[in-house]
Write a protein that holds these residues in place. Structure first.
Motif, PDB file in Angstrom:
ATOM      1  N   GLY A  12      85.053 -41.535  10.943  1.00 18.12           N
ATOM      2  CA  GLY A  12      85.099 -41.979  12.331  1.00 18.12           C
ATOM      3  C   GLY A  12      84.391 -41.069  13.305  1.00 18.12           C
ATOM      4  N   SER A  13      84.155 -39.812  12.893  1.00 11.30           N
ATOM      5  CA  SER A  13      83.523 -38.862  13.807  1.00 11.30           C
ATOM      6  C   SER A  13      81.999 -38.925  13.750  1.00 11.30           C
ATOM      7  CB  SER A  13      83.976 -37.437  13.476  1.00 11.30           C
ATOM      8  OG  SER A  13      83.534 -37.068  12.169  1.00 11.30           O
ATOM      9  N   GLU A  14      81.443 -39.692  12.803  1.00  7.62           N
ATOM     10  CA  GLU A  14      79.992 -39.747  12.648  1.00  7.62           C
ATOM     11  C   GLU A  14      79.441 -41.072  13.164  1.00  7.62           C
ATOM     12  OE1 GLU A  14      78.915 -39.006   8.634  1.00  7.62           O
ATOM     13  OE2 GLU A  14      79.483 -36.886   8.691  1.00  7.62           O
ATOM     14  N   THR A  15      78.237 -40.997  13.705  1.00  3.16           N
ATOM     15  CA  THR A  15      77.549 -42.178  14.207  1.00  3.16           C
ATOM     16  C   THR A  15      76.864 -42.899  13.054  1.00  3.16           C
ATOM     17  OG1 THR A  15      77.134 -41.064  16.320  1.00  3.16           O
ATOM     18  CG2 THR A  15      75.808 -43.022  15.824  1.00  3.16           C
ATOM     19  N   GLU A  16      77.013 -44.229  12.987  1.00  2.00           N
ATOM     20  CA  GLU A  16      76.369 -45.007  11.947  1.00  2.00           C
ATOM     21  C   GLU A  16      74.975 -45.452  12.397  1.00  2.00           C
ATOM     22  OE1 GLU A  16      78.793 -48.252  10.780  1.00  2.00           O
ATOM     23  OE2 GLU A  16      80.135 -47.016   9.566  1.00  2.00           O
ATOM     24  N   CYS A  17      74.121 -45.673  11.437  1.00  2.00           N
ATOM     25  CA  CYS A  17      72.774 -46.155  11.710  1.00  2.00           C
ATOM     26  C   CYS A  17      72.844 -47.584  12.265  1.00  2.00           C
ATOM     27  CB  CYS A  17      71.937 -46.121  10.446  1.00  2.00           C
ATOM     28  SG  CYS A  17      70.243 -46.748  10.665  1.00  2.00           S
ATOM     29  N   ASP A  18      72.103 -47.825  13.350  1.00  2.00           N
ATOM     30  CA  ASP A  18      72.139 -49.147  13.974  1.00  2.00           C
ATOM     31  C   ASP A  18      70.846 -49.926  13.777  1.00  2.00           C
ATOM     32  OD1 ASP A  18      70.506 -47.626  15.546  1.00  2.00           O
ATOM     33  OD2 ASP A  18      71.623 -47.918  17.418  1.00  2.00           O
ATOM     34  N   LYS A  19      69.984 -49.500  12.861  1.00  2.00           N
ATOM     35  CA  LYS A  19      68.743 -50.230  12.593  1.00  2.00           C
ATOM     36  C   LYS A  19      69.055 -51.515  11.822  1.00  2.00           C
ATOM     37  CE  LYS A  19      65.637 -46.234  12.525  1.00  2.00           C
ATOM     38  NZ  LYS A  19      64.661 -45.447  11.704  1.00  2.00           N
ATOM     39  N   PRO A  20      68.374 -52.589  12.140  1.00  2.00           N
ATOM     40  CA  PRO A  20      68.660 -53.871  11.461  1.00  2.00           C
ATOM     41  C   PRO A  20      68.468 -53.811   9.949  1.00  2.00           C
ATOM     42  CG  PRO A  20      67.344 -54.218  13.445  1.00  2.00           C
ATOM     43  CD  PRO A  20      67.401 -52.741  13.247  1.00  2.00           C
ATOM     44  N   ASP A  21      67.443 -53.084   9.471  1.00  2.00           N
ATOM     45  CA  ASP A  21      67.201 -53.066   8.031  1.00  2.00           C
ATOM     46  C   ASP A  21      68.209 -52.199   7.280  1.00  2.00           C
ATOM     47  OD1 ASP A  21      66.322 -50.699   9.063  1.00  2.00           O
ATOM     48  OD2 ASP A  21      64.391 -50.672   8.023  1.00  2.00           O
ATOM     49  N   TYR A  22      69.050 -51.475   8.026  1.00  2.00           N
ATOM     50  CA  TYR A  22      70.112 -50.669   7.410  1.00  2.00           C
ATOM     51  C   TYR A  22      71.400 -51.469   7.250  1.00  2.00           C
ATOM     52  CZ  TYR A  22      72.341 -46.160   6.283  1.00  2.00           C
ATOM     53  OH  TYR A  22      72.955 -45.120   5.648  1.00  2.00           O
ATOM     54  N   ALA A  23      71.494 -52.582   7.945  1.00  2.00           N
ATOM     55  CA  ALA A  23      72.724 -53.388   7.960  1.00  2.00           C
ATOM     56  C   ALA A  23      73.137 -53.869   6.572  1.00  2.00           C
ATOM     57  CB  ALA A  23      72.567 -54.560   8.919  1.00  2.00           C
ATOM     58  N   PRO A  24      72.204 -54.332   5.709  1.00  2.00           N
ATOM     59  CA  PRO A  24      72.634 -54.769   4.363  1.00  2.00           C
ATOM     60  C   PRO A  24      73.270 -53.646   3.550  1.00  2.00           C
ATOM     61  CG  PRO A  24      70.451 -55.616   4.865  1.00  2.00           C
ATOM     62  CD  PRO A  24      70.775 -54.629   5.945  1.00  2.00           C
ATOM     63  N   THR A  25      72.826 -52.437   3.788  1.00  2.00           N
ATOM     64  CA  THR A  25      73.423 -51.295   3.085  1.00  2.00           C
ATOM     65  C   THR A  25      74.865 -51.089   3.549  1.00  2.00           C
ATOM     66  OG1 THR A  25      71.227 -50.269   3.088  1.00  2.00           O
ATOM     67  CG2 THR A  25      73.081 -48.868   2.479  1.00  2.00           C
ATOM     68  N   LEU A  26      75.076 -51.138   4.844  1.00  2.00           N
ATOM     69  CA  LEU A  26      76.427 -50.949   5.380  1.00  2.00           C
ATOM     70  C   LEU A  26      77.365 -52.077   4.974  1.00  2.00           C
ATOM     71  CD1 LEU A  26      75.583 -49.718   9.011  1.00  2.00           C
ATOM     72  CD2 LEU A  26      76.343 -48.340   7.068  1.00  2.00           C
ATOM     73  N   PRO A  48      71.480 -40.448  11.094  1.00  2.00           N
ATOM     74  CA  PRO A  48      72.389 -41.248  10.238  1.00  2.00           C
ATOM     75  C   PRO A  48      71.647 -42.279   9.403  1.00  2.00           C
ATOM     76  CG  PRO A  48      72.612 -41.883  12.545  1.00  2.00           C
ATOM     77  CD  PRO A  48      71.775 -40.639  12.529  1.00  2.00           C
ATOM     78  N   CYS A  49      70.444 -42.692   9.818  1.00  2.00           N
ATOM     79  CA  CYS A  49      69.683 -43.675   9.059  1.00  2.00           C
ATOM     80  C   CYS A  49      69.026 -43.063   7.826  1.00  2.00           C
ATOM     81  CB  CYS A  49      68.618 -44.319   9.956  1.00  2.00           C
ATOM     82  SG  CYS A  49      69.296 -45.215  11.378  1.00  2.00           S
TER      83      CYS A  49
END
Length: 509
Positions: free
Chosen positions: A440-454, A410-411
């Motif tokens: 809702g069925s997909e896992t989101e990226c949990d990396k800190p540097d991905y957070a601004p994108t989300l 997902p990242c």
């Protein structure tokens, strides 16, 4: 006497360039000889001038006749000559198009919903051709195209073991449409009752071609297996195809014979193409006619639309909804809401970079935005995600265009946004808004540097109305730029689409 002869000739020395300069004229008949010479010279000059004006006034694209290649004027050339003076300089519009839509009485009440999305009562011309009178036809709304009943086709051969005899009836739609004799028709456009046409773009495409010539215009299947089985040299009927009036006039003369000669062919469009081969007319391919011979999710196909006007979409009942979580009818209406604001720009692809945050942005105008948390090459961005399967075998390949897999990590996947609304702002500019989509069925990226994108929830994309004349030029994808890169609201990115500057390229740094 010799001096007398010279005295007689001297007053005429100014004409010597017309005869031999050393000529000696005898006294008897000299005036008659001179008169003949002068008349002959004028005759040669007159003929030369006549030929010059005759050929200089000829259109430069017409071949000049010569003795070795005599010109034979065909019936089609006679038609062209007769009509070109009155029609050549008038642009084609909807009134010049006659539609022939293939349908069935059993499915018409359901399928007409698609036709009603693009049909314009009292503007569009043509008919849906049915096998029999539909049930409850008196209750059909005025927004529905008028219908006609096809002629009986039981006398024709049909030997395709896996097909349907309805292919014969549908193949004859172009003939029965032509024989109606509607006035001022330049193009016959064929399609199915589940085909959605984008009319302004259809007109834009047809205006690229001289309707006085014999043209057969359409597109292939997206699935290679379909093209191998049926034909690469055929315009697929569900995606729609256009036949110019002069070609239709030739086609109707041989169509019935072709239907019997190609009795083993599965589809109506195959039979039409068999006739085109006999006439000698190849298909002119336009990338905006979409057969949509795919299964599953069409997102990848539409989000990487080719550089061409969107003309048609077919097989809408056989794919998932264009907008997730919505009905297909709602989805097409949503797409049309953007299309109507800027027809030429619908689904057109642009991408750019936010170099402050090292992000990549891909816009499919009027449909979706993809936000990548890294700098991605243009070659990769223009390649369609493989979100669908092939039409016949439901395989991941092959297709007539390049695809790339959707990453399992997902990242590595982009954040997806779908169209929310389209509005006209100042002058000819539009603003489209896109909202982040969460599956809702997909896992989101949990990396800190991905957070601004989300954190980005919205995209605002501004652009000027795209002039349809751009499609008569050498094609080039338009450029875009991120307006508020790294500044302002964290949940909103503003993008401007524009024509590319000289020497500008999309290069991640």
């Amino acid at each position: 006497m010799s001096s007398t002869r010279e005295t007689m000739v001297d007053p005429l020395k100014t004409w010597k360039f017309l005869v031999w300069p050393t000529i000696t004229i005898k006294p008897i008949g000299s005036y008659f000889f001179l008169l003949k010479t002068i008349l002959a010279s004028f005759l040669v000059a007159s003929i030369s001038l006549s030929l010059y004006f005759a050929f200089s006034s000829q259109p430069q694209w017409l071949p000049s006749p010569n003795c070795n290649n005599p010109v034979i004027i065909s019936d089609h050339q006679k038609f062209t000559t007769k009509n070109i003076s009155s029609q050549a300089y008038e642009r084609t519009d909807l009134s010049h198009i006659q539609f022939g839509i293939g349908g069935s009485a059993k499915t018409w009440n359901e399928r007409r919903r698609y036709c009603e999305l693009w049909w314009r009562p009292n503007v569009t011309r043509g008919f849906v051709w049915l096998d029999e009178k539909p049930p409850n036809d008196e209750k059909l709304p005025p927004t529905s195209p008028p219908y006609k009943i096809s002629q009986d086709t039981s006398r024709f051969k049909y030997t395709s073991w896996y097909g349907s005899r309805s292919a014969v009836r549908i193949a004859r739609i172009v003939k029965e449409s032509f024989e109606l004799g509607l006035d001022n028709v330049r193009w016959f456009v064929m399609g199915d009752d589940d085909t959605v046409f984008f009319l302004e773009n259809l007109v834009t495409v047809l205006n690229k071609y001289d309707h006085n010539q014999m043209y057969y215009i359409g597109g292939n299947s997206e699935s290679v297996e379909q093209d191998v089985i049926h034909s690469y040299t055929m315009a697929y009927g569900g995606g729609g195809f256009a036949i110019s009036y002069p070609l239709a006039a030739e086609l109707v003369k041989v169509l019935d014979g072709c239907i019997d000669r190609y009795a083993s062919f599965y589809g109506s469009d195959q039979k039409i193409q068999g006739c085109m081969s006999e006439i000698g007319i190849p298909v002119t391919k336009e990338l905006g006619f979409h057969q949509v011979d795919i299964r599953g999710n069409p997102y990848g196909l539409l989000a990487a639309h080719p550089l061409a006007p969107l003309v048609s979409l077919h097989h809408l009942d056989y794919i998932q909804s264009i907008f997730p979580g919505r009905t297909q009818i709602y989805s097409i209406k949503k797409l049309l809401s953007a299309y109507e604001k800027d027809p030429s720009r619908a689904l057109q692809h642009s991408f750019c970079y936010d170099l402050k945050r090292n992000w990549s942005v891909s816009v499919s105008w009027g449909y979706t935005v993809q936000l990548y948390p890294s700098l991605v090459t243009a070659k990769k961005l223009e390649t369609a995600f493989l979100t669908f399967k092939s039409w016949r075998s439901w395989n991941d390949e092959p297709f007539t265009f390049n695809t790339r897999p959707v990453g399992q990590d997902p990242c590595e996947r982009p954040v997806i946004y779908f169209l929310d609304r389209t509005e006209r702002v100042t002058g000819d500019r539009t603003l489209t808004t896109y909202i982040r989509y969460v599956d809702g069925s997909e896992t989101e990226c949990d990396k800190p540097d991905y957070a601004p994108t989300l954190a980005v929830q919205f995209f605002h994309v501004s652009s000027a109305r795209l002039n349809p004349a751009i499609w008569r030029m050498a094609p080039r994808r338009q450029c875009c730029e991120v307006i508020n890169g790294g500044d302002g609201e964290d949940n909103l990115i503003q993008v401007k689409i524009r024509g590319c500057k000289r020497f500008e390229s999309v290069t991640p740094l």
